[in-house]
Design an enzyme around this catalytic site. Structure first.
Site, PDB file in Angstrom:
ATOM      1  N   HIS A  69       3.032  14.687 -39.117  1.00 26.63           N
ATOM      2  CA  HIS A  69       4.315  14.169 -38.674  1.00 26.63           C
ATOM      3  C   HIS A  69       4.135  12.839 -37.936  1.00 26.63           C
ATOM      4  CE1 HIS A  69       8.549  14.906 -37.685  1.00 26.63           C
ATOM      5  NE2 HIS A  69       8.294  14.440 -36.471  1.00 26.63           N
ATOM      6  N   CYS A  87      11.658  10.675 -38.274  1.00 26.67           N
ATOM      7  CA  CYS A  87      11.697  11.915 -37.487  1.00 26.67           C
ATOM      8  C   CYS A  87      13.155  12.302 -37.229  1.00 26.67           C
ATOM      9  CB  CYS A  87      10.904  11.747 -36.191  1.00 26.67           C
ATOM     10  SG  CYS A  87       9.186  11.238 -36.434  1.00 26.67           S
ATOM     11  N   ASP A  91       2.491  18.428 -42.106  1.00 21.42           N
ATOM     12  CA  ASP A  91       3.668  18.670 -41.275  1.00 21.42           C
ATOM     13  C   ASP A  91       4.341  19.973 -41.705  1.00 21.42           C
ATOM     14  OD1 ASP A  91       5.778  18.409 -39.558  1.00 21.42           O
ATOM     15  OD2 ASP A  91       6.591  16.573 -40.456  1.00 21.42           O
TER      16      ASP A  91
END
Length: 338
Positions: free
Chosen positions: A308, A230, A277
């Site tokens: 995600h 991330c 995502d």
């Protein structure tokens, strides 16, 4: 949100996605955005800009949220550092795998690894890191590990141990070391502190960590890679543009680097993405084109049916099958290019 930087926009949009998906409530959304933007007026404007309804946007006159003290966390004991931040011989010890981690977890008392909290000098200051190595063996490749927007939590320490169990010397940094460390922060305040520090500082810290590994005993100086998740995926991309001797990188669903910097990447890059995502995938095509134009060794892999943060086995979007696939792909990439 045009006045905000890449990571500020990234976090606000991420938290709005979490809110829409029911993973956080409106209070958590407001607190996190306020800590990122620095005021309730700016938070209200940012939330309106990403699509929050009038009822969801806080009043600009509301007081800023107060950061609470972080909840106590169990931390390993046995920190040992030597001169210039070199790790000593003491091992951190934990009785068992912490509650909530998956079957893939590796405990600190696993006899195959040696773990210690260490210090790395960056910009004249000491920052904390977590170094895990195979307990036995000749010099091994090194892996830098960058945490998510939650900071250096137990999940990332566990992932670092997994790399060591797989045969690497793995080093994760706490990018909030100068501010007292992740454990000193309210969960909602961590992303704001990370953005306030700036991505340039984070890249500089990982550049120092790269040198630390390169000069460590039992690490093959010519075989060092990096991964991150991330927010950490975005820092991995940026570190790859800054560290010419980085050999391989595996960024997971993070914000892309500036496209004009892509030709600076010498590392072989495996980009890991999630099919659902859409926010991150919007930049997928342009980044791929830039990698091709630069002649960068790369593979951009999209894992089907997941969203995600699917790799995080402590999070609500975890998918065991695709996380296993992504982990095996990561190890195969590092084996090939390290």
């Amino acid at each position: 949100m045009k006045n905000y930087g890449t990571f500020e926009r990234y976090f606000v949009l991420e938290f709005y996605d979490d809110y829409r998906d029911g993973l956080i409530d409106g209070r958590a959304l407001t607190r996190r955005v306020a800590f990122i933007t620095g005021s309730m007026a700016a938070a209200a404007a940012a939330m309106a800009a990403v699509g929050c309804t009038r009822d969801e946007v806080p009043s600009a006159d509301e007081p800023m949220p107060q950061a609470k003290a972080a909840a106590p966390t169990s931390r390993p004991t046995g920190q040992s550092t030597g001169e210039s931040g070199r790790a000593g011989t003491a091992r951190a010890t934990v009785a068992s795998v912490p509650e909530g981690l998956s079957e893939f977890s590796v405990s600190e008392d696993d006899p195959a690894i040696t773990a210690a909290d260490i210090l790395v000098t960056s910009g004249g200051q000491e920052i904390s890191g977590y170094l895990v190595r195979p307990a036995q063996g000749s010099p091994v490749p090194g892996i830098l590990v960058c945490h998510e927007n939650r900071g250096l939590v137990e999940h990332i320490r566990d992932v670092t141990r997994r790399f060591a169990k797989a045969g690497y010397a793995a080093l994760a940094l706490d990018l909030l070391s100068r501010e007292g460390g992740t454990a000193a922060f309210d969960r909602d305040a961590v992303p704001g502190a990370l953005t306030a520090a700036g991505s340039e500082r984070h890249v500089a810290d990982f550049t120092a960590a790269f040198e630390y590994l390169r000069n460590s005993e039992n690490v093959d100086a010519g075989r060092i890679g990096m991964t991150g998740y991330c927010f950490g995926g975005g820092i991995t991309w940026r570190t790859a543009t800054a560290v010419a001797d980085l050999k391989a990188a595996v960024p997971f669903y993070g914000p892309a680097p500036d496209l004009e910097d892509v030709p600076k990447i010498n590392a072989a890059v495996l980009g890991a993405y999630a099919e659902l995502d859409n926010r991150i995938n919007a930049g997928f095509e342009a980044l791929t084109e830039a990698l091709v134009a630069a002649g960068t060794v790369h593979e951009m892999k999209v894992y089907p049916g997941v969203n995600h943060a699917f790799h995080n086995d402590t999070g609500p979007r975890y998918d065991e099958e695709q996380a296993r696939n992504a982990w095996n792909d990561t190890l195969a990439w590092f084996e090939r290019y390290l």
